[in-house]
Design an enzyme around this catalytic site. Structure first.
Site, PDB file in Angstrom:
ATOM      1  N   GLN A   1      10.688   4.365   6.520  1.00  0.00           N
ATOM      2  CA  GLN A   1      11.060   3.407   5.473  1.00  0.00           C
ATOM      3  C   GLN A   1      10.634   3.929   4.113  1.00  0.00           C
ATOM      4  OE1 GLN A   1       8.472   0.201   4.661  1.00  0.00           O
ATOM      5  NE2 GLN A   1      10.023  -1.372   4.949  1.00  0.00           N
TER       6      GLN A   1
ATOM      7  N   SER B   1       8.123   1.706  -0.752  1.00  0.00           N
ATOM      8  CA  SER B   1       7.030   1.679  -1.732  1.00  0.00           C
ATOM      9  C   SER B   1       6.993   2.940  -2.578  1.00  0.00           C
ATOM     10  CB  SER B   1       5.679   1.547  -1.019  1.00  0.00           C
ATOM     11  OG  SER B   1       5.603   0.324  -0.355  1.00  0.00           O
TER      12      SER B   1
ATOM     13  N   SER C   1       5.054   5.965   6.803  1.00  0.00           N
ATOM     14  CA  SER C   1       4.632   6.431   8.123  1.00  0.00           C
ATOM     15  C   SER C   1       5.829   7.045   8.827  1.00  0.00           C
ATOM     16  CB  SER C   1       4.007   5.299   8.946  1.00  0.00           C
ATOM     17  OG  SER C   1       4.743   4.131   8.829  1.00  0.00           O
TER      18      SER C   1
ATOM     19  N   GLU D   1       9.895  -7.209   9.102  1.00  0.00           N
ATOM     20  CA  GLU D   1       8.559  -6.608   9.097  1.00  0.00           C
ATOM     21  C   GLU D   1       7.501  -7.678   9.307  1.00  0.00           C
ATOM     22  OE1 GLU D   1       7.269  -4.824   5.395  1.00  0.00           O
ATOM     23  OE2 GLU D   1       5.865  -3.529   6.462  1.00  0.00           O
TER      24      GLU D   1
ATOM     25  N   GLU E   1      -3.427 -11.082  -1.412  1.00  0.00           N
ATOM     26  CA  GLU E   1      -3.255 -11.865  -2.635  1.00  0.00           C
ATOM     27  C   GLU E   1      -1.802 -12.325  -2.787  1.00  0.00           C
ATOM     28  OE1 GLU E   1      -4.986  -9.058  -2.349  1.00  0.00           O
ATOM     29  OE2 GLU E   1      -6.967  -9.944  -2.616  1.00  0.00           O
TER      30      GLU E   1
END
Lengths: 418, 374
Positions: free
Chosen positions: A135, A138, A172, A255, A388
């Protein structure tokens, strides 16, 4: 071989999972199909990959998928019937943990947003594990605020494709992957959520550079992926140009589902490990540690029961908002319990098993020694959504509290401070 | 470490219906606002509300088999009633009479008329009972021998919840368990000023009081221990309902209260606290349901389930009530706003039937996590 008798529960579960069609497959029909597969492809004499391909072609891979794509359009709840019958018949599995990103994220997204050609090309080798997926979401500058991502995809002047440049991180399996699901910015003049497009990236392209990302445990589960002039044909675009954010929501929803909601026995995971140490080594006990251990034991048991309750709700087709809380709870517990264990171990806690840079294919949060568990657990409140951000999501979506005022939503991406 | 068979942690349709009926009654009677007015009357409880809830709806007899004059339901249904009573901080003797006193009598020989008689009267709500032990008594910690039998019972028991307003007191003494009529000669029930205005406390003084023997000492000990275990397990549901009200009311208030030109509930500092509280309550519900289900099914895991629920829910309810007061700001500190009733109930409940720390000590024994030697 006679299969176990059908319990009324199976029928009820099928009815609830949307098997309203009178011709829907029931558990017995599925067991017959498994028996046929085991007859035509005896696992004892069939090559593993050949068996997995035959299972896919028989529609027994993921039965809730459509026919022709590894499924039968059957209720998802009956998958366990198929899995159990195949396991009992000695069939090999597709090592699902090794290909979790493909199964859990890429596949539902391909099914929902892919073209017929894309589904036919990608789903079979994805499920059999012949092609591993990663994936590419990010970025160093886009973590919690994923929609701010800066990797650019521009039209390839010569043809119908795209050229991609940018950097991805926390990837990953990238070093093992054949394909990556990729988010890239195709229009920087639009507000950030609207200028993103979703692609399938060929990880063997010469412009893809995968480098291990060493983490605080010493190992490298993840990678950094540098994309330089990577060519992607337009046929590898998933969904419309500029619709990548909506497509990504399918991936990210799956996910979260994959992370929460698993059933666990009492004293499993971290609390079981520290409880074992406590029982085995009475000389380590202090009053202070005893009080803290008991509190954490209660918290772990409460979290286990919460997961149990959530699992029951999901099985009855009544998913509650509790799922979004489970990841938060387990992140905190894993961190506190492993921290307590290092402290309890005292002199042994001063050591560490091995700082050698390794590249584990699978991650086990409870693997290795207490020091490793303590360090690896730090990631539990960051990966897959920071605690958060998850608290914000609960506050706004579950409790209905008003959102923070935002200045970034409607401005052009190129004008946002970075 | 063995894991018990999966408990049923959800609510059944019957339980949902019961909840709706109880909630509707309590809302009709004015909810927390009425609870504040009731607390100021000085009466131990509102007899009209009790009649409607206990007798009219039949909730006082949920734990009692039908052949003994009850509804033949289980701890699961009683737990749902307690959730709603916690949510409204209603001052009714449900926990003390319909749970603690009823379970004590059920632990005695119900074939005997001196047991069956009071049991039927408590089950239909026409009489109110109280188990005469100090409210902080944890399961397994029942004090015996402070009251002595003989020609009459003599002794003193402090901090008895629900004794003021009770018709019959169930008194553990050195020579067994006795029923004592609250109006009998030699019985003095002296109310004490309680922290929790919605649960009356009293000192019970017996001076040669006339008493009826209900059970011999061994049976009495088992009956009282079982009642305390049931009470502690179901108290978790009251704590759950209380915490849920505190969260819902605080979310409502902070969503509407404006400061700095925004709803205060839009500030992350508040949102994170409320989301964390929601998480606590989600897990409190799982532990409270688990305790209720274990009590209902007679699970071998009951002692662990109750200790976990009490260790967890006692803390969660206090945290919820404290957050409710703090996040309401000034209004939360006033007498006029009902938040203080919830804080006082939550803090008293934390002590009632064993503090969380005491329940954790119980767990240390039950799950083999002993403390340091010596």
């Amino acid at each position: 071989m006679s299969g176990p008798t059908t319990s009324p529960k199976d029928g009820a579960a099928a009815a609830r999972s949307g098997g309203t069609d009178a011709t829907a497959l029931d558990a017995d029909a599925l067991r017959r199909r498994v028996a046929d597969l085991l007859t035509t492809h005896d696992p004892a004499t069939t090559d593993r990959l050949d068996f997995l391909r035959a299972r896919f072609d028989a529609g027994l891979a993921w039965i809730h998928f459509p026919e022709g794509l590894g499924g039968l359009g059957a209720p998802r709840a009956l998958q366990q019937v198929v899995d159990q019958a195949l396991e009992a018949g000695g069939a090999p599995d597709n090592a699902p943990r090794r290909i979790g990103i493909g199964l859990g994220m890429a596949a539902p997204t391909l099914l929902r947003h892919g073209t017929d050609a894309q589904r036919r090309r990608f789903l079979r080798p994805l499920w059999t594990g012949e092609e591993v997926w990663c994936q590419l979401f990010s970025e160093p500058g886009a973590g919690s605020d994923l929609a701010a991502l800066a990797t650019r995809a521009t039209r390839d002047g010569e043809g119908d494709g795209w050229i991609v440049d940018g950097q991805k991180v926390w990837t990953s399996q990238a070093h093992l992957a054949r394909w990556g699901i990729l988010l890239a910015r195709t229009d920087p003049d639009l507000p950030k959520h609207r200028g993103i497009t979703y692609f399938v990236c060929d990880m063997t392209d010469p412009g893809v550079d995968v480098r291990p990302l060493r983490q605080i445990t010493g190992e490298a589960e993840f990678n950094e992926v540098f994309l330089t002039g990577v060519r992607i044909p337009d046929t590898h675009r998933l969904g419309g140009v500029g619709e990548g954010w909506q497509v990504a929501r399918t991936t990210l929803m799956n996910e979260r589902v994959a992370i929460g909601g698993a059933r666990v026995p009492r004293e499993s995971g971290m609390i079981g490990l520290v409880a074992d140490t406590w029982r085995r080594q009475p000389e380590l006990r202090t009053h202070d540690l005893h009080q803290r251990l008991l509190k954490l034991w209660v918290d772990a048991e409460a979290a286990r029961l919460t997961a149990e309750r959530l699992g029951r709700q999901l099985a009855l087709g009544q998913p509650g908002p509790e799922g979004s809380g489970m990841k938060l709870a387990f992140a905190r517990l894993n961190q506190e319990i492993s921290g307590l264990e290092v402290e309890l171990l005292a002199e042994e806690g001063l050591g560490y098993d091995d700082w050698t840079l390794t590249r584990p294919e699978l991650v086990d949060f409870t693997g290795r020694d207490a020091g490793y568990r303590y360090l690896r657990a730090k990631g539990n409140s960051i990966e897959g959504g920071t605690s958060e951000v998850l608290l914000n999501i609960i506050a706004e979506r579950v409790l209905g509290l008003p959102p923070e005022p935002r200045t970034d939503k409607d401005a052009a991406w190129k004008d946002l401070p970075r | 470490m063995t894991t018990p068979a999966p408990p049923d942690l959800l609510y059944s349709e019957t339980e949902d219906d019961l909840r709706a009926a109880v909630r509707s009654l309590l809302t009709d009677r004015g909810g927390p606002t009425a609870a504040l007015a009731e607390a100021e009357t000085g009466r131990p409880y509102d007899p009209d509300l009790w009649r409607s809830l206990a007798t009219g709806m039949g909730t006082a007899g949920l734990l009692v088999p039908e052949r003994l004059g009850g509804q033949g339901a289980t701890a699961r249904e009683a737990a749902v009633v307690l959730e709603e009573l916690g949510r409204s901080v209603a001052a009714v003797p449900y926990l003390t009479s319909a749970v603690l006193a009823v379970r004590t009598l059920l632990g005695c020989d119900t074939a005997r008329p001196e047991v069956a008689g009071p049991l039927a009267a408590l089950a239909d709500g026409t009489r109110v009972g109280a188990l005469a032990v100090p409210l902080p008594t944890a399961p397994g910690g029942a004090p015996h021998g402070t009251v002595r039998g003989g020609a009459g019972l003599s002794g003193e028991i402090t901090s008895v919840a629900g004794a003021a307003g009770a018709d019959v007191l169930l008194v553990p003494a050195d020579s067994g368990l006795y029923a004592v009529d609250a109006t009998a000669p030699g019985v003095t029930v002296t109310p004490v000023t309680p922290l929790d205005l919605t649960r009356p406390l009293a000192r019970v003084t017996l001076t040669g009081a006339t008493a009826t023997l209900l059970a011999e000492p061994a049976r009495a000990r088992t009956a009282v221990a079982d009642a305390l275990l049931t009470g502690a397990g179901l108290l978790a549901s009251e704590q759950l309902g209380l915490a849920e009200w505190c969260l819902a009311e605080t979310v409502r208030y902070t969503g509407g209260r404006h400061q700095f030109g925004r709803p205060v509930g839009s500030f992350q500092a508040l949102k994170h606290r409320l989301a964390a509280l929601w998480l606590d309550i989600v897990s409190a519900r799982a532990t409270a349901r688990n305790a209720a289900d274990a009590l209902a099914t007679g699970s071998p895991d009951t002692a662990v389930a109750v200790a976990v629920a009490q260790a967890h829910c006692g803390e969660v309810a206090v945290r919820a009530a404290q957050e409710c007061v703090q996040l309401h700001g000034g209004i939360g500190m006033t007498w006029e706003h009902p938040a203080h009733l919830y804080l006082k109930r939550a803090k008293s409940d934390q002590i009632a039937l064993g503090t969380p720390g005491r329940h954790r000590e119980t767990l240390a024994r039950l799950v083999d996590l002993p403390g340091p030697a010596g």
